[in-house]
Design an enzyme around this catalytic site. Structure first.
Site, PDB file in Angstrom:
ATOM      1  N   LYS A 256       0.919  -1.304  -0.074  1.00 29.13           N
ATOM      2  CA  LYS A 256      -0.154   0.062  -0.112  1.00 29.13           C
ATOM      3  C   LYS A 256       0.895   1.357   0.037  1.00 29.13           C
ATOM      4  CE  LYS A 256      -3.943  -2.448   2.299  1.00 29.13           C
ATOM      5  NZ  LYS A 256      -4.965  -2.189   2.934  1.00 29.13           N
TER       6      LYS A 256
ATOM      7  N   TYR B 149     -12.340  -2.308  -3.710  1.00 22.80           N
ATOM      8  CA  TYR B 149     -12.805  -2.258  -2.569  1.00 22.80           C
ATOM      9  C   TYR B 149     -14.261  -2.081  -2.407  1.00 22.80           C
ATOM     10  CZ  TYR B 149      -8.217  -2.310  -0.527  1.00 22.80           C
ATOM     11  OH  TYR B 149      -6.918  -2.802   0.000  1.00 22.80           O
TER      12      TYR B 149
ATOM     13  N   PHE C  81     -15.264   3.281   7.143  1.00 23.10           N
ATOM     14  CA  PHE C  81     -14.008   3.692   6.658  1.00 23.10           C
ATOM     15  C   PHE C  81     -13.804   3.463   5.171  1.00 23.10           C
ATOM     16  CE2 PHE C  81     -14.194  -0.866   7.339  1.00 23.10           C
ATOM     17  CZ  PHE C  81     -13.845  -1.562   6.239  1.00 23.10           C
TER      18      PHE C  81
ATOM     19  N   ARG D  12      -2.183 -14.609   4.220  1.00 20.38           N
ATOM     20  CA  ARG D  12      -2.754 -14.026   5.210  1.00 20.38           C
ATOM     21  C   ARG D  12      -2.188 -14.124   6.670  1.00 20.38           C
ATOM     22  NH1 ARG D  12      -7.539 -10.911   3.729  1.00 20.38           N
ATOM     23  NH2 ARG D  12      -7.983 -10.746   5.856  1.00 20.38           N
TER      24      ARG D  12
ATOM     25  N   THR E  33      -5.577  -7.440  10.207  1.00 20.94           N
ATOM     26  CA  THR E  33      -6.022  -6.336   9.652  1.00 20.94           C
ATOM     27  C   THR E  33      -5.583  -5.207  10.370  1.00 20.94           C
ATOM     28  OG1 THR E  33      -8.004  -7.468   8.579  1.00 20.94           O
ATOM     29  CG2 THR E  33      -7.884  -4.838   8.653  1.00 20.94           C
TER      30      THR E  33
ATOM     31  N   ARG F  11       2.281  -6.936   8.350  1.00 23.05           N
ATOM     32  CA  ARG F  11       1.598  -5.629   9.189  1.00 23.05           C
ATOM     33  C   ARG F  11       2.232  -5.269  10.474  1.00 23.05           C
ATOM     34  NH1 ARG F  11      -4.487  -7.608   6.961  1.00 23.05           N
ATOM     35  NH2 ARG F  11      -4.503  -6.440   5.015  1.00 23.05           N
TER      36      ARG F  11
ATOM     37  N   ASN G 257      -2.210  -0.101   6.601  1.00 18.42           N
ATOM     38  CA  ASN G 257      -1.859  -1.361   7.077  1.00 18.42           C
ATOM     39  C   ASN G 257      -0.871  -2.136   6.237  1.00 18.42           C
ATOM     40  OD1 ASN G 257      -3.542  -2.272   5.380  1.00 18.42           O
ATOM     41  ND2 ASN G 257      -4.922  -3.402   6.726  1.00 18.42           N
TER      42      ASN G 257
ATOM     43  N   HIS H   2      -2.019  -5.689   1.209  1.00 15.59           N
ATOM     44  CA  HIS H   2      -3.400  -6.243   0.965  1.00 15.59           C
ATOM     45  C   HIS H   2      -3.183  -7.892   0.492  1.00 15.59           C
ATOM     46  CE1 HIS H   2      -7.138  -7.151  -0.741  1.00 15.59           C
ATOM     47  NE2 HIS H   2      -6.513  -7.972  -1.657  1.00 15.59           N
TER      48      HIS H   2
ATOM     49  N   GLU I 247      -9.060 -10.439  -8.340  1.00 18.93           N
ATOM     50  CA  GLU I 247      -8.013  -9.278  -8.321  1.00 18.93           C
ATOM     51  C   GLU I 247      -6.930  -9.411  -9.038  1.00 18.93           C
ATOM     52  OE1 GLU I 247      -9.540  -8.918  -3.578  1.00 18.93           O
ATOM     53  OE2 GLU I 247      -7.259  -9.615  -4.088  1.00 18.93           O
TER      54      GLU I 247
HETATM   55  P1  IDP Z   1      -8.059  -7.269   5.065  1.00 21.30           P
HETATM   56  O1  IDP Z   1      -7.398  -6.100   4.150  1.00 21.30           O
HETATM   57  O2  IDP Z   1      -7.263  -7.694   6.131  1.00 21.30           O
HETATM   58  O3  IDP Z   1      -8.792  -8.180   4.280  1.00 21.30           O
HETATM   59  P2  IDP Z   1     -10.560  -5.544   4.974  1.00 21.30           P
HETATM   60  O4  IDP Z   1     -11.929  -6.057   6.103  1.00 21.30           O
HETATM   61  O5  IDP Z   1     -10.895  -6.605   3.726  1.00 21.30           O
HETATM   62  O6  IDP Z   1      -9.565  -6.476   5.566  1.00 21.30           O
HETATM   63  O7  IDP Z   1     -10.846  -4.269   4.830  1.00 21.30           O
HETATM   64  C1  IDP Z   1      -9.906  -3.649   3.745  1.00 21.30           C
HETATM   65  C2  IDP Z   1      -9.053  -2.783   4.142  1.00 21.30           C
HETATM   66  O8  IDP Z   1      -9.680  -1.514   4.583  1.00 21.30           O
HETATM   67  C3  IDP Z   1      -8.180  -2.880   5.474  1.00 21.30           C
HETATM   68  O9  IDP Z   1      -6.646  -3.663   4.852  1.00 21.30           O
HETATM   69  C4  IDP Z   1      -7.908  -1.734   5.904  1.00 21.30           C
HETATM   70  O10 IDP Z   1      -6.878  -0.906   5.175  1.00 21.30           O
HETATM   71  C5  IDP Z   1      -8.999  -0.925   5.920  1.00 21.30           C
HETATM   72  N1  IDP Z   1      -9.753  -1.244   6.985  1.00 21.30           N
HETATM   73  C6  IDP Z   1     -10.761  -2.221   7.369  1.00 21.30           C
HETATM   74  N2  IDP Z   1     -11.265  -2.253   8.555  1.00 21.30           N
HETATM   75  C7  IDP Z   1     -10.969  -0.830   8.865  1.00 21.30           C
HETATM   76  C8  IDP Z   1     -11.439  -0.132   9.963  1.00 21.30           C
HETATM   77  O11 IDP Z   1     -12.329  -0.664  11.162  1.00 21.30           O
HETATM   78  N3  IDP Z   1     -10.903   1.344  10.191  1.00 21.30           N
HETATM   79  C9  IDP Z   1     -10.054   1.676   9.258  1.00 21.30           C
HETATM   80  N4  IDP Z   1      -9.617   1.097   7.973  1.00 21.30           N
HETATM   81  C10 IDP Z   1     -10.155  -0.196   7.986  1.00 21.30           C
HETATM   82 MG    MG Z   2     -10.172  -8.037   2.505  1.00 17.91          MG
END
Ligand code: IDP
Ligand code: MG
Length: 142
Positions: free
Chosen positions: A12, A52, A60, A88, A94, A105, A115, A118, A129
């Site tokens: 990212k 997304y 968010f 993962r 996350t 991460r 974070n 991805h 993707e």
């Molecule tokens: P992942 O990346 O671990 O699969 P997802 O739930 O798919 O997590 O969320 C996509 C991205 O959105 C995350 O990588 C993170 O950057 C952001 N994100 C997810 N949940 C939150 C939150 O509660 N606050 C802020 N950003 C979030």
């Molecule tokens: Mg995800």
């Protein structure tokens, strides 16, 4: 491209800006993933929103789209047995405050939005993707 053995990653914008591309790719290769496609690109906001779109409506979402289009990302297709799950595990939770020690991460994320990296959440997402970022001529399977 064999379903079940690939995942799609994006380093990212924050991790790119902080000069962590090399360290992150090294960690990925050392963990046994083979790079089958690799590209640096800046997503226009509409493309980040599309990538997304499953999160549309969540609190968010807007800041995520803004952040993900704020600078270049490094996208890659990675191949390994059990790629989605193993990747993962390698990147960690996350929310980096919850990520295990040594995960990407934990090492390189600033916070939950920023974070660092991805990883696809399923074999179906990985294929979708991978096609989002790479044409067939940009993928190297053998
Ligand atoms: P992942 O990346 O671990 O699969 P997802 O739930 O798919 O997590 O969320 C996509 C991205 O959105 C995350 O990588 C993170 O950057 C952001 N994100 C997810 N949940 C939150 C939150 O509660 N606050 C802020 N950003 C979030
Ligand atoms: Mg995800």
């Amino acid at each position: 491209m064999k379903k079940g053995n690939i995942t799609l990653t994006m380093i990212k914008p924050f991790a790119v800006k902080e000069h962590h591309i090399g360290e992150i790719i090294t960690q990925i290769e050392k963990a046994g993933f083979t790079i089958r496609a690799l590209n640096m690109t800046q997503l226009p906001a509409e493309k980040a929103a599309l990538f997304y779109s499953e999160h549309k409506g969540k609190p968010f979402y807007e800041s995520l789209v803004q952040f993900m289009s704020s600078g270049p990302v490094v996208a890659a297709i990675l191949e390994k047995e059990n790629a989605v799950e193993d990747f993962r595990t390698l990147i960690g939770a996350t929310d980096p405050s919850q990520s295990a020690e040594g995960t990407i991460r934990k090492l390189y994320a600033k916070d939950k939005t920023h974070n660092a990296i991805h990883g696809s959440d399923s074999d179906e997402s990985a294929i979708r993707e991978a096609r989002f970022f790479f044409s067939s001529m940009e993928q190297f399977f053998r």
